[in-house]
Every structure is written in structure tokens, then in C-alpha cells.
Design an enzyme around this catalytic site. Structure first.
Site, PDB file in Angstrom:
ATOM      1  N   ARG A   1     -26.565 -12.853 -41.725  1.00 46.15           N
ATOM      2  CA  ARG A   1     -25.341 -13.668 -41.792  1.00 46.15           C
ATOM      3  C   ARG A   1     -24.126 -12.837 -42.188  1.00 46.15           C
ATOM      4  O   ARG A   1     -23.008 -13.310 -42.126  1.00 46.15           O
ATOM      5  CB  ARG A   1     -25.530 -14.798 -42.818  1.00 46.15           C
ATOM      6  CG  ARG A   1     -26.548 -15.823 -42.374  1.00 46.15           C
ATOM      7  CD  ARG A   1     -26.917 -16.736 -43.517  1.00 46.15           C
ATOM      8  NE  ARG A   1     -27.545 -15.974 -44.595  1.00 46.15           N
ATOM      9  CZ  ARG A   1     -28.048 -16.503 -45.693  1.00 46.15           C
ATOM     10  NH1 ARG A   1     -28.004 -17.797 -45.887  1.00 46.15           N
ATOM     11  NH2 ARG A   1     -28.609 -15.752 -46.622  1.00 46.15           N
TER      12      ARG A   1
ATOM     13  N   LYS B   1     -45.701 -11.774 -43.774  1.00 47.49           N
ATOM     14  CA  LYS B   1     -46.348 -12.658 -44.739  1.00 47.49           C
ATOM     15  C   LYS B   1     -45.284 -13.188 -45.695  1.00 47.49           C
ATOM     16  O   LYS B   1     -44.254 -12.525 -45.860  1.00 47.49           O
ATOM     17  CB  LYS B   1     -47.455 -11.926 -45.493  1.00 47.49           C
ATOM     18  CG  LYS B   1     -46.913 -10.981 -46.575  1.00 47.49           C
ATOM     19  CD  LYS B   1     -47.922 -10.710 -47.653  1.00 47.49           C
ATOM     20  CE  LYS B   1     -47.222 -10.350 -48.940  1.00 47.49           C
ATOM     21  NZ  LYS B   1     -48.026  -9.958 -50.042  1.00 47.49           N
TER      22      LYS B   1
ATOM     23  N   HIS C   1     -49.717  -5.791 -43.841  1.00 47.43           N
ATOM     24  CA  HIS C   1     -49.509  -4.343 -43.743  1.00 47.43           C
ATOM     25  C   HIS C   1     -50.688  -3.544 -44.298  1.00 47.43           C
ATOM     26  O   HIS C   1     -50.830  -2.369 -43.993  1.00 47.43           O
ATOM     27  CB  HIS C   1     -48.186  -3.920 -44.402  1.00 47.43           C
ATOM     28  CG  HIS C   1     -48.200  -3.981 -45.888  1.00 47.43           C
ATOM     29  ND1 HIS C   1     -47.884  -5.099 -46.586  1.00 47.43           N
ATOM     30  CD2 HIS C   1     -48.526  -3.047 -46.811  1.00 47.43           C
ATOM     31  CE1 HIS C   1     -47.995  -4.863 -47.873  1.00 47.43           C
ATOM     32  NE2 HIS C   1     -48.388  -3.623 -48.046  1.00 47.43           N
TER      33      HIS C   1
ATOM     34  N   LYS D   1     -52.757   0.518 -43.083  1.00 46.20           N
ATOM     35  CA  LYS D   1     -52.982   1.702 -43.917  1.00 46.20           C
ATOM     36  C   LYS D   1     -54.068   2.564 -43.284  1.00 46.20           C
ATOM     37  O   LYS D   1     -55.093   2.051 -42.852  1.00 46.20           O
ATOM     38  CB  LYS D   1     -53.402   1.288 -45.340  1.00 46.20           C
ATOM     39  CG  LYS D   1     -52.253   0.699 -46.163  1.00 46.20           C
ATOM     40  CD  LYS D   1     -52.770   0.318 -47.538  1.00 46.20           C
ATOM     41  CE  LYS D   1     -51.699  -0.395 -48.342  1.00 46.20           C
ATOM     42  NZ  LYS D   1     -50.610   0.459 -48.809  1.00 46.20           N
TER      43      LYS D   1
ATOM     44  N   GLU E   1     -51.603  -2.894 -59.447  1.00 47.45           N
ATOM     45  CA  GLU E   1     -50.227  -2.390 -59.401  1.00 47.45           C
ATOM     46  C   GLU E   1     -49.744  -2.154 -60.828  1.00 47.45           C
ATOM     47  O   GLU E   1     -50.099  -2.915 -61.729  1.00 47.45           O
ATOM     48  CB  GLU E   1     -49.299  -3.418 -58.749  1.00 47.45           C
ATOM     49  CG  GLU E   1     -49.667  -3.788 -57.327  1.00 47.45           C
ATOM     50  CD  GLU E   1     -48.768  -4.911 -56.807  1.00 47.45           C
ATOM     51  OE1 GLU E   1     -47.923  -4.624 -55.958  1.00 47.45           O
ATOM     52  OE2 GLU E   1     -48.919  -6.050 -57.274  1.00 47.45           O
TER      53      GLU E   1
ATOM     54  N   ASP F   1     -50.301 -14.330 -53.134  1.00 47.30           N
ATOM     55  CA  ASP F   1     -49.565 -13.123 -52.779  1.00 47.30           C
ATOM     56  C   ASP F   1     -50.493 -11.987 -52.333  1.00 47.30           C
ATOM     57  O   ASP F   1     -50.136 -11.187 -51.479  1.00 47.30           O
ATOM     58  CB  ASP F   1     -48.734 -12.677 -53.998  1.00 47.30           C
ATOM     59  CG  ASP F   1     -47.671 -11.654 -53.633  1.00 47.30           C
ATOM     60  OD1 ASP F   1     -46.948 -11.904 -52.653  1.00 47.30           O
ATOM     61  OD2 ASP F   1     -47.570 -10.613 -54.314  1.00 47.30           O
TER      62      ASP F   1
ATOM     63  N   HIS G   1     -54.350  -9.817 -48.319  1.00 45.40           N
ATOM     64  CA  HIS G   1     -54.811  -8.423 -48.375  1.00 45.40           C
ATOM     65  C   HIS G   1     -56.284  -8.284 -48.795  1.00 45.40           C
ATOM     66  O   HIS G   1     -57.061  -7.594 -48.139  1.00 45.40           O
ATOM     67  CB  HIS G   1     -53.961  -7.612 -49.351  1.00 45.40           C
ATOM     68  CG  HIS G   1     -52.498  -7.670 -49.076  1.00 45.40           C
ATOM     69  ND1 HIS G   1     -51.973  -7.643 -47.799  1.00 45.40           N
ATOM     70  CD2 HIS G   1     -51.430  -7.745 -49.896  1.00 45.40           C
ATOM     71  CE1 HIS G   1     -50.658  -7.710 -47.868  1.00 45.40           C
ATOM     72  NE2 HIS G   1     -50.299  -7.772 -49.126  1.00 45.40           N
TER      73      HIS G   1
ATOM     74  N   LYS H   1     -50.887  -7.283 -61.609  1.00 47.36           N
ATOM     75  CA  LYS H   1     -49.659  -6.533 -61.863  1.00 47.36           C
ATOM     76  C   LYS H   1     -49.690  -6.024 -63.297  1.00 47.36           C
ATOM     77  O   LYS H   1     -50.372  -6.589 -64.142  1.00 47.36           O
ATOM     78  CB  LYS H   1     -48.446  -7.432 -61.651  1.00 47.36           C
ATOM     79  CG  LYS H   1     -48.251  -7.799 -60.188  1.00 47.36           C
ATOM     80  CD  LYS H   1     -46.936  -8.484 -59.953  1.00 47.36           C
ATOM     81  CE  LYS H   1     -46.718  -8.742 -58.481  1.00 47.36           C
ATOM     82  NZ  LYS H   1     -46.475  -7.517 -57.707  1.00 47.36           N
TER      83      LYS H   1
HETATM   84  P1  NAP Z   1     -34.455 -10.467 -48.625  1.00 46.96           P
HETATM   85  O1  NAP Z   1     -34.130  -9.139 -49.215  1.00 46.96           O
HETATM   86  O2  NAP Z   1     -34.020 -11.688 -49.356  1.00 46.96           O
HETATM   87  O3  NAP Z   1     -33.874 -10.501 -47.149  1.00 46.96           O
HETATM   88  C1  NAP Z   1     -33.784 -11.676 -46.396  1.00 46.96           C
HETATM   89  C2  NAP Z   1     -33.074 -11.346 -45.100  1.00 46.96           C
HETATM   90  O4  NAP Z   1     -32.977 -12.542 -44.333  1.00 46.96           O
HETATM   91  C3  NAP Z   1     -31.664 -10.824 -45.297  1.00 46.96           C
HETATM   92  O5  NAP Z   1     -31.370  -9.860 -44.328  1.00 46.96           O
HETATM   93  C4  NAP Z   1     -30.827 -12.081 -45.059  1.00 46.96           C
HETATM   94  O6  NAP Z   1     -29.577 -11.703 -44.599  1.00 46.96           O
HETATM   95  C5  NAP Z   1     -31.612 -12.742 -43.951  1.00 46.96           C
HETATM   96  N1  NAP Z   1     -31.337 -14.161 -43.862  1.00 46.96           N
HETATM   97  C6  NAP Z   1     -31.550 -15.094 -44.823  1.00 46.96           C
HETATM   98  N2  NAP Z   1     -31.171 -16.309 -44.380  1.00 46.96           N
HETATM   99  C7  NAP Z   1     -30.703 -16.143 -43.117  1.00 46.96           C
HETATM  100  C8  NAP Z   1     -30.172 -17.015 -42.143  1.00 46.96           C
HETATM  101  N3  NAP Z   1     -30.049 -18.331 -42.370  1.00 46.96           N
HETATM  102  N4  NAP Z   1     -29.791 -16.510 -40.947  1.00 46.96           N
HETATM  103  C9  NAP Z   1     -29.917 -15.192 -40.707  1.00 46.96           C
HETATM  104  N5  NAP Z   1     -30.418 -14.304 -41.593  1.00 46.96           N
HETATM  105  C10 NAP Z   1     -30.805 -14.767 -42.795  1.00 46.96           C
HETATM  106  O7  NAP Z   1     -36.019 -10.629 -48.420  1.00 46.96           O
HETATM  107  P2  NAP Z   1     -37.082  -9.471 -48.098  1.00 46.96           P
HETATM  108  O8  NAP Z   1     -37.615  -8.937 -49.389  1.00 46.96           O
HETATM  109  O9  NAP Z   1     -36.527  -8.510 -47.124  1.00 46.96           O
HETATM  110  O10 NAP Z   1     -38.278 -10.306 -47.472  1.00 46.96           O
HETATM  111  C11 NAP Z   1     -38.182 -10.946 -46.210  1.00 46.96           C
HETATM  112  C12 NAP Z   1     -39.507 -11.641 -45.924  1.00 46.96           C
HETATM  113  O11 NAP Z   1     -40.532 -10.670 -45.855  1.00 46.96           O
HETATM  114  C13 NAP Z   1     -39.928 -12.620 -47.027  1.00 46.96           C
HETATM  115  O12 NAP Z   1     -40.602 -13.707 -46.461  1.00 46.96           O
HETATM  116  C14 NAP Z   1     -40.881 -11.810 -47.876  1.00 46.96           C
HETATM  117  O13 NAP Z   1     -41.817 -12.618 -48.547  1.00 46.96           O
HETATM  118  C15 NAP Z   1     -41.539 -10.949 -46.800  1.00 46.96           C
HETATM  119  N6  NAP Z   1     -42.058  -9.685 -47.325  1.00 46.96           N
HETATM  120  C16 NAP Z   1     -41.249  -8.832 -48.004  1.00 46.96           C
HETATM  121  C17 NAP Z   1     -41.758  -7.625 -48.457  1.00 46.96           C
HETATM  122  C18 NAP Z   1     -40.884  -6.642 -49.193  1.00 46.96           C
HETATM  123  O14 NAP Z   1     -41.390  -5.561 -49.537  1.00 46.96           O
HETATM  124  N7  NAP Z   1     -39.625  -6.942 -49.422  1.00 46.96           N
HETATM  125  C19 NAP Z   1     -43.115  -7.285 -48.216  1.00 46.96           C
HETATM  126  C20 NAP Z   1     -43.911  -8.176 -47.497  1.00 46.96           C
HETATM  127  C21 NAP Z   1     -43.365  -9.375 -47.046  1.00 46.96           C
HETATM  128  P3  NAP Z   1     -28.203 -12.303 -45.144  1.00 46.96           P
HETATM  129  O15 NAP Z   1     -28.460 -12.912 -46.485  1.00 46.96           O
HETATM  130  O16 NAP Z   1     -27.334 -11.115 -45.174  1.00 46.96           O
HETATM  131  O17 NAP Z   1     -27.834 -13.290 -44.097  1.00 46.96           O
END
Ligand code: NAP
Length: 491
Positions: free
Chosen positions: A51, A150, A180, A184, A218, A237, A242, A340
């Protein structure tokens, strides 16, 4: 350089959530490494969607900063960085609104012959909306794939709802659900160890294996994710995805081929063979813990409740005794634990063989410990086989357990690729072997749900443990009750 570089077809990768933590910390660095190894075709592109009002240049600056943070300076080369950044584009779009979709559509003009990937790195409640809209905008080609991060839901009903929504737009063969852990190297090596060697498979069953332990520990806490984690907990989680995937790879029958459906059919059979626990079984065979303040590697850290801001019953640790009810594994417990704020970051699978039936050595020889095969997933990936051997020296026959070590880092002098490097290119190739099929996800939730329900309804409190310990005392008692103990992680 990685060992062998097999180029992939030209592709457009659209990352919904391209400004998020996952994209900046994992996905883009993974693609950078593949680019550095020469694996990305010349005009492969990444189109980030969020966004934020970013143009291509400001998005590239954001990614350049992320690469500088997440990739060591010794692994970056200016030419590669410039080439990689030039592949990146940004489209401003709120998934829930109408603006931006036409701009996204225009970026595909004349490119329907390329692989098109929609990677949903957003919260799962947006999955259905994105899938529906890309369908309505006619953005789905025969070479399109949809990648779901996930968690796929928080229980069976929500997982089914997500699968129904995306399934109403994409056929199952075009949907790639990422776990993921499956990307590995060492996890895949488990399949190589079992199915590319004749040594272990004949003894891979209840007649020679006493039990299996899987530990995913972790040192980190929940940090900035306390609010999210408080709605999830370790079972959702880590265990439901996993750890169960690791159980599947240890317990599955040899597939007839290493193709997606043959492998996933075998994994599904394991998930369906897992004994579903009744509430009383859950309380007997499951331990849930939560870290209190303590110290990890000498650094003082707060407790989970302090990070959340109020007392909470969410578990940051789970230990379980699971059973795979089939001919091969009858009577062989699978002890699982994850937590954790543990003393070490370590992921290990321990295959504990049975004790010898009779010792010909006298009491002076010492205790004869059963053989143990340890698969280290991280860190220091490798395999260790623990054998009894003679303690060198003259005099009597004294025996001691001796590890036979195979460190993959020493055996293969290559950079160890991150899971996402492999998985992203598997998506481009259309190879779904390392991705979860709908029925697998739902079978895993079917098994996990009674545990969640029993804990929610139980008056038994979550057990506290000090940060920097191996979890609550009840975790050790779970094994001690069966005359067993957790193996010391081979760190
Ligand atoms: P995050 O940092 O909160 O990022 C969310 C992303 O989604 C941002 O780019 C946000 O962009 C975008 N977004 C949110 N609402 C939106 C909308 N209405 N329209 C368009 N874009 C939108 O979250 P994250 O940690 O990257 O995780 C993302 C997903 O992956 C989650 O479901 C999480 O559980 C999963 N996940 C994450 C990890 C990790 O290591 N981070 C690992 C495994 C799984 P803007 O706010 O700029 O629009």
C-alpha cells in the site's frame, strides 16, 4: 557458488507484501543469491505490491538497504547488486481496494508466455481476496502459480475456508503452500539418507528403533511479534507445520518416485496414521510451557507475559509424545519438542536404536549405550552416528560411545543455500514436491485441533520455565515416565 546451477524459465514474480519483513529479510536476499550464481534469466522480474506510495527507485533503495543488512558484504558484488535492483518494480495497491490493479495488469503486457508467480507474503486473511481479484482481472495464465505463506489458517475450519477460497480460483496444481523447513538442505538430505542408501532402510522400523526425538529449539523470544504470537502459540506456529512435516519425512514409506504427488501421498498417509488424542491423552502426553524472565547465553531477557503486557496462557514451548499407528511404527514413540528462549538454537532429529539384546562384556566395560543416529538440521548441518567403541589403551576392555561425524559443510565446500532459494525456484519450475498439498494441511490440523481444544478447556495451567532452560520440568518427566530422556543436543 552453489554446487550446480540449472537455469530456470523467464518469470515475473509478484510479491504481495513486498515491503514486509519476510520479503525484505528472506525472499529478496534469496533471489539475490540466485542472481549472483547466474541462475536468474536475463529479464526475470520481481514486482512488489504494497500500500506504500513507492515508485521503482524508492523501492529499489529500500531493498538495497535490506540487502546490505541481511547479506554479508563479502557476499555482495556491485555489478550483481545493480543487475538485481534493476529487476525490481513496485506497484502501490491495497488488496481490499480497486486502485492499482490496472497498473499491475499493465506490467504483464506481452508477457503471458512467461511463468507468472503470485507470492502472498501477507497475512492469510488477504489470501482469498488476492486470489479472487487476480482471477477477476484475468491475470491467471496456464503458467501462473500461487504461493501461500504459512500459517494456512489457525484451525481446521479456517484452513478449509482459505483452501476453498483460493481453490475456487486456482486448480490445486497451481497452488504452492510453503513450509520453508522442507527447503532446508538437511531436511531433503533426510530423504537422500533414507532412500539413496541401502544401509538404514532395512532397520528403519519398530524392530530396531526404540523411539524418535525431534527438537526444534530457538534462543530468540517473540520480540516485536508478541501480539501476533499471543494469538498463535508454539503448537500452531511450529508443531502443526514444521515438526509434523519432519515426522512425515522420518516415518513415510519410500515413495515410488520423487515426484510431487508420490511424495505427498506418502506424507499424507503418515499424517492420517497419527493417533488422534482424546482430552485425557493430551494432558498425559502433552506439555505446554511459557518462558519467564531469565538469561539466554548470559543476556538477561524478559518473560513472555511481560512482552505481551499482561498474563497469558499462550504456550511458547510444547513437548509431545506422538504415535504413528501403522505396521512400521507400532509402539515407537515420536517425542517432539519446540520452544523459544532455549539455551541453544538447534534443530535435530534423533533416531534412537534399541539396546543390544545381550552384553558379552563384563561390568568393567561400562554401560553399553544404544546406537543413535542424529540428523542435525541446524546449525552445523550434518549426520552423526553414535557407536560403541573400545576406549584405547592397554588393560581391560572398556567401552565408550563414540560419534562418527559427517559435517555437510566439510564434505561439500559450497555455500549453504537458504531454504527460500530452493523453494522460490522450485515454484518457477512448477515442482511442488516440497510444498504442502491441501489434504496434508488439513490432515495436520485435524490432528492438532484436539490438542488445542483440550488445552483450552483444561484447568491445568501452562507450565513456566526460565528463559535459557530446556523448558518446564514436565518435559523431562514426559520421557522419564517411559524410562527415556531427551538427548543432549549435539551443539
Ligand atoms: P509484515 O512485515 O507485516 O508485512 C506485511 C506485508 O503485507 C507488507 O508489505 C504490507 O505492506 C503488506 N500488506 C498488508 N496489508 C495489505 C493490503 N491491504 N494490501 C496490500 N498489501 C498489504 O509481515 P511479514 O512478517 O512479512 O509476514 C507476512 C506473512 O508471512 C504473514 O502471514 C506471516 O505470518 C508469514 N510469515 C512470515 C515470516 C517472517 O519471517 N516474517 C516467516 C514465515 C511466515 P504495506 O503495509 O506497506 O501495505
Amino acid at each position: 557458488m552453489s554446487a550446480q546451477i540449472i537455469p530456470v524459465q523467464p518469470f515475473d514474480l509478484v510479491v504481495f507484501g513486498g515491503t514486509g519483513d519476510l520479503a525484505l529479510r528472506k525472499l529478496l536476499p534469496a533471489l539475490y543469491h540466485r542472481d549472483a550464481d547466474g541462475q536468474l534469466p536475463e529479464d526475470a522480474r520481481v514486482i512488489a505490491v504494497s500500500r506504500q506510495a513507492l515508485d521503482d527507485d524508492s523501492y529499489r533503495a529500500k531493498v538495497a538497504a535490506a540487502l546490505a543488512t541481511y547479506i554479508s558484504a563479502s557476499e555482495t558484488v556491485e555489478n550483481t547488486t545493480n543487475r538485481f535492483l534493476a529487476r525490481l518494480h513496485h506497484v502501490t495497491l491495497d488488496v481490499k481496494g480497486d486502485a492499482g490493479w490496472q497498473e499491475l495488469k499493465k506490467t504483464f503486457a506481452g508477457r503471458d508466455d512467461r511463468v507468472r508467480v503470485f507470492y502472498l507474503a501477507t497475512a492469510p486473511d488477504l489470501f482469498g481476496a488476492v486470489a479472487k481479484r487476480v482471477g477477476e482481472e484475468n491475470l491467471i495464465t496456464p503458467l501462473t502459480r500461487l504461493v501461500l505463506e504459512k500459517p494456512i489458517g489457525k484451525d481446521l475450519a479456517s484452513a478449509r475456508a482459505i483452501n476453498d477460497l483460493v481453490g475456487s480460483v486456482f486448480p490445486e496444481r497451481q497452488i504452492f503452500r510453503i513450509d520453508h523447513y522442507l527447503g532446508k538442505e538437511t531436511v531433503q538430505n533426510l530423504m537422500a539418507l533414507r532412500f539413496a542408501n541401502s544401509l538404514f532402510e532395512p532397520m528403519w522400523n519398530h524392530s530396531l528403533i526404540d523411539h524418535v526425538q525431534i527438537t526444534v529449539a530457538e534462543t530468540v523470544g517473540v520480540e516485536s511479534r508478541a501480539a501476533y504470537y499471543n494469538t498463535s502459540g508454539a503448537l500452531r506456529d511450529m508443531v502443526q507445520n514444521h515438526l509434523l512435516q519432519l515426522v512425515c519425512l522420518v516415518a513415510m514409506e519410500p515413495p515410488s518416485a520423487m515426484d510431487a504427488d508420490a511424495v505427498r501421498d506418502e506424507k499424507l498417509k503418515v499424517l492420517k496414521s497419527l493417533k488422534v488424542m482424546k482430552p485425557a491423552d493430551v494432558l498425559r502426553n502433552g506439555v505446554r510451557g511459557q518462558y519467564k524472565a531469565g538469561a539466554v547465553n548470559g543476556v538477561a531477557v524478559p518473560g513472555f507475559a511481560e512482552e505481551v503486557g499482561s498474563p497469558t496462557a499462550t504456550e511458547t514451548f510444547v513437548a509431545l509424545k506422538a504415535e504413528v499407528e501403522n505396521w512400521r511404527w507400532a509402539g515407537v514413540p515420536f517425542y517432539l519438542r519446540t520452544g523459544k528462549r532455549m539455551p541453544h538454537r538447534v534443530s535435530e532429529i534423533v533416531i534412537q536404536f534399541r539396546a543390544i539384546p545381550h552384553s558379552a562384556f563384563g561390568p568393567d566395560a561400562g554401560t553399553i549405550e544404544p546406537n543413535r543416529l542424529v540428523l542435525r538440521l541446524q546449525p552445523d548441518e550434518g549426520v552423526q552416528l553414535q557407536l560403541m567403541s573400545k576406549d584405547p589403551g592397554p588393560g581391560g576392555m572398556r567401552l565408550k560411545p563414540t560419534p562418527l561425524n559427517l559435517s555437510f559443510a566439510d564434505a561439500f565446500k559450497v555455500r549453504w543455500p537458504e531454504a527460500y532459494e530452493r523453494l522460490l525456484l522450485d515454484v518457477v519450475r512448477g515442482n511442488a514436491t516440497l510444498f504442502m498439498r491441501r489434504d496434508e494441511v488439513e490432515a495436520a490440523w485435524s490432528w492438532a485441533e484436539p490438542l488445542l481444544a483440550a488445552w483450552e478447556q483444561s484447568a491445568e495451567p501452562v507450565r513456566f520455565y526460565n528463559a535459557g532452560s530446556w523448558g518446564p520440568a514436565e518435559s523431562a518427566i514426559l520421557l522419564a515416565r517411559d524410562g527415556r530422556a531427551w538427548a543432549d543436543p549435539t551443539t
